[in-house]
Design a protein around this motif. Structure first.
Motif, PDB file in Angstrom:
ATOM      1  N   ILE A 132       1.157  -1.277  -0.443  1.00  0.00           N
ATOM      2  CA  ILE A 132      -0.098   0.271   0.133  1.00  0.00           C
ATOM      3  C   ILE A 132       1.745   1.331   0.079  1.00  0.00           C
ATOM      4  O   ILE A 132       0.635   2.478  -0.702  1.00  0.00           O
ATOM      5  CB  ILE A 132      -1.044   0.118   0.940  1.00  0.00           C
ATOM      6  CG1 ILE A 132      -2.009  -0.869   1.039  1.00  0.00           C
ATOM      7  CG2 ILE A 132      -1.347   1.420   1.200  1.00  0.00           C
ATOM      8  CD1 ILE A 132      -2.661  -1.705   2.586  1.00  0.00           C
ATOM      9  N   ALA A 133       1.973   1.637   1.261  1.00  0.00           N
ATOM     10  CA  ALA A 133       2.565   2.381   1.053  1.00  0.00           C
ATOM     11  C   ALA A 133       3.578   2.894  -0.489  1.00  0.00           C
ATOM     12  O   ALA A 133       3.558   3.536  -0.839  1.00  0.00           O
ATOM     13  CB  ALA A 133       4.271   2.358   1.802  1.00  0.00           C
ATOM     14  N   SER A 134       3.857   1.157  -1.506  1.00  0.00           N
ATOM     15  CA  SER A 134       4.442   1.689  -2.174  1.00  0.00           C
ATOM     16  C   SER A 134       4.239   2.462  -3.790  1.00  0.00           C
ATOM     17  O   SER A 134       4.532   2.787  -4.061  1.00  0.00           O
ATOM     18  CB  SER A 134       5.571   0.183  -2.646  1.00  0.00           C
ATOM     19  OG  SER A 134       6.787   0.057  -1.502  1.00  0.00           O
ATOM     20  N   ILE A 135       2.907   1.736  -3.212  1.00  0.00           N
ATOM     21  CA  ILE A 135       1.311   2.122  -4.715  1.00  0.00           C
ATOM     22  C   ILE A 135       1.167   3.853  -4.399  1.00  0.00           C
ATOM     23  O   ILE A 135       1.555   4.043  -5.653  1.00  0.00           O
ATOM     24  CB  ILE A 135      -0.051   1.207  -4.666  1.00  0.00           C
ATOM     25  CG1 ILE A 135       0.455  -0.571  -4.794  1.00  0.00           C
ATOM     26  CG2 ILE A 135      -0.836   2.080  -5.315  1.00  0.00           C
ATOM     27  CD1 ILE A 135      -0.171  -1.082  -5.064  1.00  0.00           C
ATOM     28  N   LEU A 136       0.830   4.316  -2.802  1.00  0.00           N
ATOM     29  CA  LEU A 136       0.937   5.204  -2.696  1.00  0.00           C
ATOM     30  C   LEU A 136       1.972   6.135  -3.357  1.00  0.00           C
ATOM     31  O   LEU A 136       2.238   7.272  -4.057  1.00  0.00           O
ATOM     32  CB  LEU A 136       0.255   5.842  -0.870  1.00  0.00           C
ATOM     33  CG  LEU A 136      -0.993   5.217  -0.808  1.00  0.00           C
ATOM     34  CD1 LEU A 136      -0.835   5.237   0.490  1.00  0.00           C
ATOM     35  CD2 LEU A 136      -1.599   5.998  -1.547  1.00  0.00           C
ATOM     36  N   GLN A 137       3.197   5.737  -2.940  1.00  0.00           N
ATOM     37  CA  GLN A 137       4.401   6.565  -2.938  1.00  0.00           C
ATOM     38  C   GLN A 137       4.427   6.568  -4.711  1.00  0.00           C
ATOM     39  O   GLN A 137       5.256   8.137  -5.387  1.00  0.00           O
ATOM     40  CB  GLN A 137       5.291   5.925  -2.562  1.00  0.00           C
ATOM     41  CG  GLN A 137       6.436   5.902  -1.252  1.00  0.00           C
ATOM     42  CD  GLN A 137       6.701   5.128  -0.041  1.00  0.00           C
ATOM     43  OE1 GLN A 137       7.061   4.726  -0.735  1.00  0.00           O
ATOM     44  NE2 GLN A 137       7.426   6.382   1.356  1.00  0.00           N
ATOM     45  N   GLY A 138       3.992   5.313  -5.201  1.00  0.00           N
ATOM     46  CA  GLY A 138       4.847   5.178  -6.704  1.00  0.00           C
ATOM     47  C   GLY A 138       3.692   6.389  -7.655  1.00  0.00           C
ATOM     48  O   GLY A 138       4.037   7.306  -7.909  1.00  0.00           O
ATOM     49  N   VAL A 139       2.920   6.026  -6.932  1.00  0.00           N
ATOM     50  CA  VAL A 139       1.293   6.743  -8.182  1.00  0.00           C
ATOM     51  C   VAL A 139       1.592   8.538  -8.023  1.00  0.00           C
ATOM     52  O   VAL A 139       1.582   9.282  -8.516  1.00  0.00           O
ATOM     53  CB  VAL A 139      -0.375   6.150  -7.544  1.00  0.00           C
ATOM     54  CG1 VAL A 139      -0.623   7.981  -7.511  1.00  0.00           C
ATOM     55  CG2 VAL A 139      -0.919   5.191  -8.052  1.00  0.00           C
ATOM     56  N   GLY A 140       1.652   8.726  -6.627  1.00  0.00           N
ATOM     57  CA  GLY A 140       2.386  10.103  -5.906  1.00  0.00           C
ATOM     58  C   GLY A 140       3.299  10.785  -7.032  1.00  0.00           C
ATOM     59  O   GLY A 140       3.226  12.121  -7.343  1.00  0.00           O
ATOM     60  N   GLY A 141       4.574  10.045  -7.201  1.00  0.00           N
ATOM     61  CA  GLY A 141       5.494  10.433  -7.252  1.00  0.00           C
ATOM     62  C   GLY A 141       5.143  10.491  -9.229  1.00  0.00           C
ATOM     63  O   GLY A 141       5.301  11.588 -10.212  1.00  0.00           O
ATOM     64  N   GLY A 142       4.303   9.399 -10.312  1.00  0.00           N
ATOM     65  CA  GLY A 142       3.753  10.173 -11.389  1.00  0.00           C
ATOM     66  C   GLY A 142       2.976  11.545 -10.927  1.00  0.00           C
ATOM     67  O   GLY A 142       2.984  11.582 -12.410  1.00  0.00           O
ATOM     68  N   ILE A 143       1.628  11.083 -10.402  1.00  0.00           N
ATOM     69  CA  ILE A 143       1.076  12.688 -10.627  1.00  0.00           C
ATOM     70  C   ILE A 143       1.983  13.511 -10.313  1.00  0.00           C
ATOM     71  O   ILE A 143       0.966  14.862 -10.450  1.00  0.00           O
ATOM     72  CB  ILE A 143      -0.076  12.746  -9.387  1.00  0.00           C
ATOM     73  CG1 ILE A 143      -0.836  10.472  -9.591  1.00  0.00           C
ATOM     74  CG2 ILE A 143      -0.615  13.493  -9.505  1.00  0.00           C
ATOM     75  CD1 ILE A 143      -2.168  10.827  -8.736  1.00  0.00           C
ATOM     76  N   GLN A 144       2.847  14.177  -8.871  1.00  0.00           N
ATOM     77  CA  GLN A 144       4.380  14.898  -9.660  1.00  0.00           C
ATOM     78  C   GLN A 144       4.175  15.485 -10.081  1.00  0.00           C
ATOM     79  O   GLN A 144       4.914  16.385 -11.215  1.00  0.00           O
ATOM     80  CB  GLN A 144       4.870  14.787  -8.366  1.00  0.00           C
ATOM     81  CG  GLN A 144       4.710  14.951  -6.954  1.00  0.00           C
ATOM     82  CD  GLN A 144       5.688  15.058  -6.116  1.00  0.00           C
ATOM     83  OE1 GLN A 144       6.849  14.634  -6.091  1.00  0.00           O
ATOM     84  NE2 GLN A 144       5.688  13.755  -4.588  1.00  0.00           N
ATOM     85  N   SER A 145       4.219  14.589 -11.500  1.00  0.00           N
ATOM     86  CA  SER A 145       5.276  14.530 -13.126  1.00  0.00           C
ATOM     87  C   SER A 145       4.174  16.592 -13.285  1.00  0.00           C
ATOM     88  O   SER A 145       4.528  17.218 -14.755  1.00  0.00           O
ATOM     89  CB  SER A 145       5.302  13.655 -13.916  1.00  0.00           C
ATOM     90  OG  SER A 145       4.419  12.943 -13.578  1.00  0.00           O
ATOM     91  N   ASP A 146       2.935  15.910 -13.017  1.00  0.00           N
ATOM     92  CA  ASP A 146       1.840  17.107 -14.135  1.00  0.00           C
ATOM     93  C   ASP A 146       1.920  18.487 -13.263  1.00  0.00           C
ATOM     94  O   ASP A 146       1.841  18.311 -11.678  1.00  0.00           O
ATOM     95  CB  ASP A 146       0.293  15.800 -13.849  1.00  0.00           C
ATOM     96  CG  ASP A 146      -0.746  16.984 -14.434  1.00  0.00           C
ATOM     97  OD1 ASP A 146       0.063  18.195 -15.376  1.00  0.00           O
ATOM     98  OD2 ASP A 146      -2.176  16.465 -14.260  1.00  0.00           O
ATOM     99  N   PRO A 147       2.615  19.422 -12.991  1.00  0.00           N
ATOM    100  CA  PRO A 147       2.070  20.658 -12.546  1.00  0.00           C
ATOM    101  C   PRO A 147       1.557  20.719 -12.254  1.00  0.00           C
ATOM    102  O   PRO A 147       0.945  21.485 -10.969  1.00  0.00           O
ATOM    103  CB  PRO A 147       2.493  21.916 -13.682  1.00  0.00           C
ATOM    104  CG  PRO A 147       3.037  21.146 -14.701  1.00  0.00           C
ATOM    105  CD  PRO A 147       2.630  19.380 -14.725  1.00  0.00           C
TER     106      PRO A 147
END
Length: 183
Positions: A132-147
């Protein structure tokens, strides 16, 4: 490779740099060979079946690098998030294999220990929270690429880190219990 009107690579908007395709090929080949090697080792040595998670992690890496190749050529938010998840999940699966291996070594050695043997429930709970933590971190990191979504992505990444830290803190005292208290 798609270019913006200013000549910038579109993939660099997601990655923060222009990804190296030759290194992507190297990653796919190395993890493909590891997959084959781990499969052979597990089956030829008649190892415990939980060790099949090792070749599975190598396969996840191959898929992650294939998605990286595709994302470098045709970047989309969905591909970037999927790539991040595939590449990040492997570390958590390897952690589960480590916990299970330590448990097997302790149980089969017959050594007395004051630490809890990491039982199946303990390992599963720890693993589930790590996923759960890794998915949140991965998705969060991916979403951060969108300004436009950086704040949401940052919050997801921090939430994933907090879950991982809380799991570590909550599970640490369990190690100090006597062996008879094992799950």
């Amino acid at each position: 490779m798609q270019l913006l009107p200013n000549g910038q690579d579109v993939a660099s908007l997601y990655f923060g740099y222009s990804p190296s395709l030759p290194l992507t090929y190297v990653g796919m080949v190395i993890f493909g060979l590891l997959f084959l090697g781990f499969c052979a080792r597990v089956f030829l040595s008649h190892s415990r079946l939980f060790l099949l998670l090792l070749p599975f992690t190598s396969l996840l890496q191959v898929v992650g690098y294939a998605l990286r190749y595709e994302c470098a050529n045709n970047p989309t938010m969905g591909l970037f998030i999927a790539m991040s998840i595939f590449l990040l999940l492997c570390a958590n699966i390897i952690a589960l294999v480590n916990y299970k291996t330590i448990r097997e070594v302790i149980v089969y050695s017959g050594v007395e220990t004051r630490f809890v043997v990491i039982g199946p429930r303990f390992a599963k709970v720890f693993f589930d929270f790590n996923i759960i933590a890794s998915i949140l971190q991965g998705v969060g990191g991916g979403i951060q690429s969108d300004p436009d979504s950086r704040v949401v992505g940052s919050h997801l990444t921090i939430a994933g880190s907090c879950i991982q830290l809380a799991t570590l803190i909550c599970c640490s005292p369990i190690r100090r219990l006597p062996l008879s208290c094992a799950w």
